[in-house]
Design an enzyme around this catalytic site. Structure first.
Site, PDB file in Angstrom:
ATOM      1  N   ASP A 189      28.426  38.332  42.546  1.00 17.62           N
ATOM      2  CA  ASP A 189      28.615  37.154  43.395  1.00 17.62           C
ATOM      3  C   ASP A 189      27.320  36.378  43.598  1.00 17.62           C
ATOM      4  OD1 ASP A 189      30.221  35.659  45.512  1.00 17.62           O
ATOM      5  OD2 ASP A 189      28.598  36.445  46.757  1.00 17.62           O
TER       6      ASP A 189
ATOM      7  N   GLU B  57      29.306  35.008  38.790  1.00 14.62           N
ATOM      8  CA  GLU B  57      29.667  33.763  39.471  1.00 14.62           C
ATOM      9  C   GLU B  57      28.424  32.902  39.637  1.00 14.62           C
ATOM     10  OE1 GLU B  57      31.271  32.030  43.733  1.00 14.62           O
ATOM     11  OE2 GLU B  57      29.619  33.448  43.545  1.00 14.62           O
TER      12      GLU B  57
END
Length: 612
Positions: free
Chosen positions: A251, A325
């Site tokens: 993330d 991401e």
């Protein structure tokens, strides 16, 4: 006698030369004929693909998938209960939103213990059963891992506040500067703005320093310039790999490393802009020049990839992978794959171009450009991927139009590489309505007001999955769910679509089945616009059926000529089509002229390409 002998020798030489020439010519002709025949009849030798290189990857937002215990919150046992849906859908791998212990300020992206399951989602035993069941069904399980920051409730941060041992330098701390107008006050060391509102620096009265947080004040930034921290996070990943997970989605990678301070402890100010905005590249009135997309970020990822590759080598079995991401420009995004010199990063750096660059007013050539854009910049030998929605953005069906759902699903499934589905896209789920009173997203609460909160809220795409038309859409037996169920669940739900003879879900199943064909796993790609609004995508592979997608992305019917389509010979047969199409499976197309309704898509099957 001598002269006669010379003449005869000359004749013999000429005869030999002619014979050699004729034989060579015949050999070339025969060779050419042989090559032509082989090129027409023999399929090419195909490289075996690793499991992830052509898989359907499905994102589960655990909190909204299925509630097994009646508390209004989805959980791991709920996921296990409905793995049958993923199997029926043709899904090969799942990544779960964060399931670690968390105060849930940012719904799991603020982790207070990386080695424990959050109590609302279940126990480690529940997790082990889920992994075992998924693996028995041929489904991989990947975890959402947050390496950029922890929760302020994590023991690491508590020890850092107290300057305990190595933890003192686990986070980014700064002294700041005296306030000339208030001797008892300290000013932050830069003008950096948090993505969630306010300063990126928060004063801690115990340590007497500011700590950095790019998101909420409850999400302090790890100091990833500290190699001890990098190794600590690597150890956490190893713990979960040992539990049987098949990889991680990493993330917020663009935020891993910020610019360092100067000798006085001052950090460089982000440049100010005249127009206030909130995007992936701007927070309020500043651009994220010194707080995002730093080149120092990539070596951290490459080091983790070295660790993962070594783990794969030592433990064998199927490849464990990284998804990454990062909302960044194309050049910075491609560095997540690795470097030209051979360093490796993520196996699948998420491609958000269909979210950030395409809208419901985009023309066919805009779609084609976005596809070519990624494939042009992607390093040689890497694997593409395509994302149309996720938990941070409005749902695909809401950003575009209901009539476009099947065309977008077909585009995702027929492009080369990894096809990614956010839960609910397979049935065309739209954003659920969430009132200001029911809003729980910290971004909307911090940035918005009762009049503007929907501009910021990530709650609408996170509303519970529509399983059926029973109360709470079959998601939960609780009197109240953590977010309200979408108002349209009685008409739009999985059970109904499984019963209906024609539905988004049945189109989705046809498309995931089609991905088993070598034309889609190994074939070449041609993409472009037949007109302003009709997109074509052709996949072809010698010796295998040619597959064609026609998709009218416009709001009105569009008539196109098919002779412009490369590698498609008529008649062609409809393999599948939009739910509102009049042309059903098996329909034969003979005419070169074709009219598509607004949003209509057709997947056509044609004869193999015999040679190039």
């Amino acid at each position: 006698m001598h002269a006669e002998s010379a003449v005869n020798s000359g004749r013999t030489a000429r005869a030999v030369a002619v014979s050699v020439t004729v034989m060579a010519s015949l050999g070339l002709i025969a060779g050419g004929v042989t090559w032509a025949v082989l090129s027409r009849l023999s399929p090419p030798e195909l490289r075996p693909l690793d499991w992830w290189e052509h898989c359907v990857l499905y994102q589960i937002h655990v909190r909204s998938y299925k509630d097994s215990d009646g508390d209004g919150i989805g959980d791991l046992n709920g996921v296990a209960m409905r793995l049958d849906h993923l199997k029926d859908a043709g899904v090969k791998a799942v990544w779960l939103s964060p399931i670690f212990s968390s105060p849930q300020v940012d719904f799991g992206y603020d982790i207070s213990d990386y080695l424990e399951i959050h109590y609302e989602y279940g126990t480690m035993a529940d997790f082990d059963r889920l992994v075992a069941k998924a693996h028995s069904m041929g489904i991989k399980i990947l975890l959402d891992f947050v390496p950029n920051h922890s929760s302020s409730e994590h023991q690491y941060f508590k020890d850092s506040v107290k300057r305990v041992g190595e933890y003192a330098d686990y986070y980014v701390w700064a002294d700041g500067f005296p306030d000339p107008s208030n001797a008892s006050n300290r000013l932050p060391p830069s003008n950096w703005e948090s993505l969630f509102g306010g300063s990126m620096w928060e004063w801690n009265n115990v340590r007497k320093q500011f700590y950095l947080h790019q998101f909420t004040t409850g999400q302090p930034e790890f100091n990833l310039r500290n190699p001890v921290v990098v190794k600590k996070l690597e150890g956490i990943m190893k713990f979960w790999l040992d539990q049987g997970v098949d990889g991680f989605r990493l993330d917020a990678l663009p935020h891993l490393v910020e610019a360092p301070p100067d000798a006085t402890g001052r950090y460089p100010d982000n440049p100010e802009v005249p127009v206030k905005a909130f995007t992936h590249f701007q927070t309020g009135t500043t651009m994220q020049l010194y707080t995002k997309d730093r080149i120092e970020t990539y070596p951290v990822l490459y080091e983790w990839r070295d660790f993962l590759d070594q783990y794969n080598e030592e433990h064998g079995g199927d490849t464990r992978i990284f998804l990454s991401e990062g909302y960044a420009n194309i050049s910075m995004t491609m560095l997540y794959y690795g470097t030209e010199s051979g360093r490796r990063g993520a196996h699948v750096p998420f491609n958000f171009d269909f979210i950030t660059m395409i809208t419901n007013t985009s023309a066919a050539r805009d779609f084609a450009y976005v596809i070519d854009h990624w494939l042009t910049y992607m390093p040689f030998g890497m694997t593409a991927n395509w994302v149309f929605g996720n938990h941070d953005n409005n749902r695909m069906a809401s950003r575009f139009r209901d009539t476009m759902v099947d065309g977008l699903l077909a585009l995702d499934m027929m492009l080369p590489g990894v096809a990614i589905t956010y839960q609910g896209e397979e049935i065309g789920m739209r954003d659920g309505y969430v009132s200001w009173e029911d809003t729980v997203d910290v971004l909307a609460c911090n940035r918005g007001t009762p009049d503007t909160y929907l501009e910021f809220s990530r709650d609408p795409p996170r509303t519970p999955f529509h399983w059926d038309d029973s109360p709470n859409a079959g998601f939960s037996s609780a009197p109240k769910t953590w977010l309200p169920v979408g108002l349209d669940y009685r008409e739009l739900n999985l059970a109904k679509q499984k019963r209906d003879p024609i539905s988004h879900f049945k189109v989705y199943q046809k498309l995931t089945t089609l991905r088993n064909e070598k034309t889609l796993s190994h074939g070449r790609l041609e993409v472009g616009g037949l007109s302003l609004n009709t997109l074509y995508l052709v996949r072809h592979l010698r010796g295998h059926d040619t597959l064609v997608l026609l998709f009218n992305v416009g709001k009105a019917p569009d008539t196109v000529r098919l002779e412009r389509l490369p590698y498609l010979a008529l008649p062609a047969t409809v393999y599948t089509s939009s739910t509102h199409s009049m042309r059903r499976e098996g329909y034969r197309i003979y005419s070169q002229e074709l009219t598509l309704a607004d949003g209509e898509m057709l997947v056509l099957r044609g004869p193999p390409v015999t040679c190039y």
